[in-house]
Design a protein around this motif. Structure first.
Motif, mmCIF file in Angstrom:
data_model
loop_
_atom_site.group_PDB
_atom_site.id
_atom_site.type_symbol
_atom_site.label_atom_id
_atom_site.label_comp_id
_atom_site.label_asym_id
_atom_site.label_seq_id
_atom_site.Cartn_x
_atom_site.Cartn_y
_atom_site.Cartn_z
ATOM 1 N N ASP A 1 2.736 -11.160 -0.180
ATOM 2 C CA ASP A 1 1.453 -11.446 0.483
ATOM 3 C C ASP A 1 0.912 -10.194 1.155
ATOM 4 O OD1 ASP A 1 1.712 -14.080 -0.340
ATOM 5 O OD2 ASP A 1 2.388 -14.810 1.615
ATOM 6 N N ALA A 2 1.800 -9.440 1.799
ATOM 7 C CA ALA A 2 1.381 -8.201 2.469
ATOM 8 C C ALA A 2 0.863 -7.182 1.459
ATOM 9 C CB ALA A 2 2.537 -7.618 3.277
ATOM 10 N N ILE A 3 1.547 -7.052 0.333
ATOM 11 C CA ILE A 3 1.124 -6.094 -0.695
ATOM 12 C C ILE A 3 -0.254 -6.455 -1.237
ATOM 13 C CG2 ILE A 3 1.620 -5.283 -3.046
ATOM 14 C CD1 ILE A 3 4.632 -5.464 -2.212
ATOM 15 N N LYS A 4 -0.491 -7.740 -1.452
ATOM 16 C CA LYS A 4 -1.810 -8.172 -1.943
ATOM 17 C C LYS A 4 -2.909 -7.841 -0.934
ATOM 18 C CE LYS A 4 0.053 -11.969 -4.621
ATOM 19 N NZ LYS A 4 0.324 -13.417 -4.607
ATOM 20 N N ALA A 5 -2.613 -8.012 0.345
ATOM 21 C CA ALA A 5 -3.609 -7.761 1.394
ATOM 22 C C ALA A 5 -3.795 -6.273 1.678
ATOM 23 C CB ALA A 5 -3.215 -8.498 2.678
ATOM 24 N N GLU B 1 -1.932 -10.796 8.612
ATOM 25 C CA GLU B 1 -2.541 -10.902 9.940
ATOM 26 C C GLU B 1 -2.785 -9.531 10.571
ATOM 27 O OE1 GLU B 1 -0.015 -13.465 12.224
ATOM 28 O OE2 GLU B 1 -0.128 -15.066 10.738
ATOM 29 N N GLY B 2 -2.489 -8.475 9.825
ATOM 30 C CA GLY B 2 -2.687 -7.122 10.324
ATOM 31 C C GLY B 2 -1.539 -6.598 11.166
ATOM 32 N N LYS B 3 -0.413 -7.307 11.164
ATOM 33 C CA LYS B 3 0.759 -6.880 11.935
ATOM 34 C C LYS B 3 1.693 -6.037 11.071
ATOM 35 C CE LYS B 3 0.924 -11.049 14.795
ATOM 36 N NZ LYS B 3 1.759 -12.215 15.129
ATOM 37 N N ALA B 4 2.381 -5.110 11.728
ATOM 38 C CA ALA B 4 3.389 -4.313 11.033
ATOM 39 C C ALA B 4 4.554 -5.202 10.634
ATOM 40 C CB ALA B 4 3.873 -3.188 11.941
ATOM 41 N N TYR B 5 5.089 -4.956 9.448
ATOM 42 C CA TYR B 5 6.207 -5.741 8.916
ATOM 43 C C TYR B 5 7.085 -4.793 8.121
ATOM 44 C CZ TYR B 5 8.614 -9.202 5.960
ATOM 45 O OH TYR B 5 9.557 -9.960 5.296
ATOM 46 N N GLU C 1 -0.910 -0.345 0.829
ATOM 47 C CA GLU C 1 -0.367 0.902 1.369
ATOM 48 C C GLU C 1 0.910 0.603 2.143
ATOM 49 O OE1 GLU C 1 -3.497 -0.177 2.074
ATOM 50 O OE2 GLU C 1 -4.574 1.030 0.615
ATOM 51 N N VAL C 2 1.949 1.423 1.893
ATOM 52 C CA VAL C 2 3.243 1.232 2.549
ATOM 53 C C VAL C 2 3.766 2.561 3.082
ATOM 54 C CG1 VAL C 2 3.874 -0.797 1.171
ATOM 55 C CG2 VAL C 2 4.519 1.491 0.366
ATOM 56 N N VAL D 1 16.299 1.787 2.197
ATOM 57 C CA VAL D 1 15.092 2.441 2.696
ATOM 58 C C VAL D 1 14.272 1.381 3.411
ATOM 59 C CG1 VAL D 1 12.981 3.672 2.053
ATOM 60 C CG2 VAL D 1 15.112 4.104 0.793
ATOM 61 N N THR D 2 13.849 1.647 4.626
ATOM 62 C CA THR D 2 12.986 0.705 5.324
ATOM 63 C C THR D 2 11.571 0.897 4.804
ATOM 64 O OG1 THR D 2 14.380 0.710 7.290
ATOM 65 C CG2 THR D 2 12.112 -0.054 7.564
ATOM 66 N N VAL D 3 11.015 -0.195 4.290
ATOM 67 C CA VAL D 3 9.643 -0.187 3.792
ATOM 68 C C VAL D 3 8.802 -0.969 4.786
ATOM 69 C CG1 VAL D 3 8.096 -0.761 1.884
ATOM 70 C CG2 VAL D 3 10.452 -0.049 1.407
ATOM 71 N N SER D 4 7.735 -0.347 5.266
ATOM 72 C CA SER D 4 6.852 -0.984 6.236
ATOM 73 C C SER D 4 5.529 -1.334 5.571
ATOM 74 C CB SER D 4 6.605 -0.051 7.426
ATOM 75 O OG SER D 4 7.828 0.180 8.092
ATOM 76 N N PHE D 5 5.129 -2.568 5.806
ATOM 77 C CA PHE D 5 3.910 -3.131 5.250
ATOM 78 C C PHE D 5 2.987 -3.495 6.403
ATOM 79 C CE2 PHE D 5 7.620 -4.368 2.787
ATOM 80 C CZ PHE D 5 7.265 -4.111 1.471
ATOM 81 N N ILE D 6 1.747 -3.845 6.093
ATOM 82 C CA ILE D 6 0.837 -4.499 7.025
ATOM 83 C C ILE D 6 0.661 -5.915 6.482
ATOM 84 C CG2 ILE D 6 -1.473 -4.556 8.045
ATOM 85 C CD1 ILE D 6 0.135 -2.125 8.913
ATOM 86 N N ASP D 7 1.051 -6.924 7.272
ATOM 87 C CA ASP D 7 0.986 -8.296 6.764
ATOM 88 C C ASP D 7 -0.445 -8.830 6.754
ATOM 89 O OD1 ASP D 7 0.371 -9.289 9.325
ATOM 90 O OD2 ASP D 7 2.375 -10.114 9.663
#
Length: 170
Positions: A61-65, A31-35, A68-69, A23-29
């Protein structure tokens, strides 16, 4: 969803999540970029989904910031020529879900998540699970994603070449 005629119900979408090899999980890193990246997820209640990884890194790091995914899964994707008009198209089964990711710190739930992942992807090797947990639990991160929304979408043709719409099953 733009083409409502292809929307499928929640149970159907959950089946796609369960069948998808990853499953592709997308985060916001930070720096505010999609990851986004493909991960091996598992669940036993269709609400809480688990994955594992290192104790540090970009995902955590993204999850802490931004906890939402977005999850994206495809369990079938078949290029085809449209049976009625000869158009180049895809037949597919897909699901999109939204949720909140959280790092698990309590060992009992970490082991539960790792057991679900192992049972899904390595069911014939569960005799080695306890030894692996003893060896690596302290250096393994486990993340729980709690789903808040899920939708499914499908494009599929029947034997007569008609697109199956509005959740029509065969």
């Amino acid at each position: 969803m733009r083409k409502i005629s292809r929307e499928m119900d929640r149970e159907w979408a959950l089946e796609v999540l369960h069948k998808a090899p990853y499953v592709t999980v997308s985060f916001i890193d930070t720096e505010g970029k999609a990851y986004g990246l493909p991960l091996s997820l598992a669940s036993d209640d269709d609400v809480h989904w688990y994955f594992h990884g290192a104790l540090e890194g970009k995902k955590l790091d993204a999850i802490k910031a931004h906890p939402e995914v977005c999850l994206s899964a495809v369990s079938r994707c078949t290029p085809t020529v449209g049976p009625k008009d000869g158009s180049f198209t895809l037949q597919f089964k897909s699901a999109i879900a939204y949720g909140k990711a959280e790092l698990i710190t309590e060992d009992t739930e970490k082991i539960k998540g790792l057991r679900l992942i192992s049972e899904r992807f390595l069911p014939k090797h569960m005799d080695a699970f306890d030894e692996a947990i003893a060896r690596s639990l302290s250096r393994t991160a486990v993340v729980r994603i709690t789903l808040t929304e899920i939708t499914g979408k499908r494009k599929q043709y029947d034997k007569e070449g008609e697109e199956m719409k509005y959740g029509r099953m065969e």
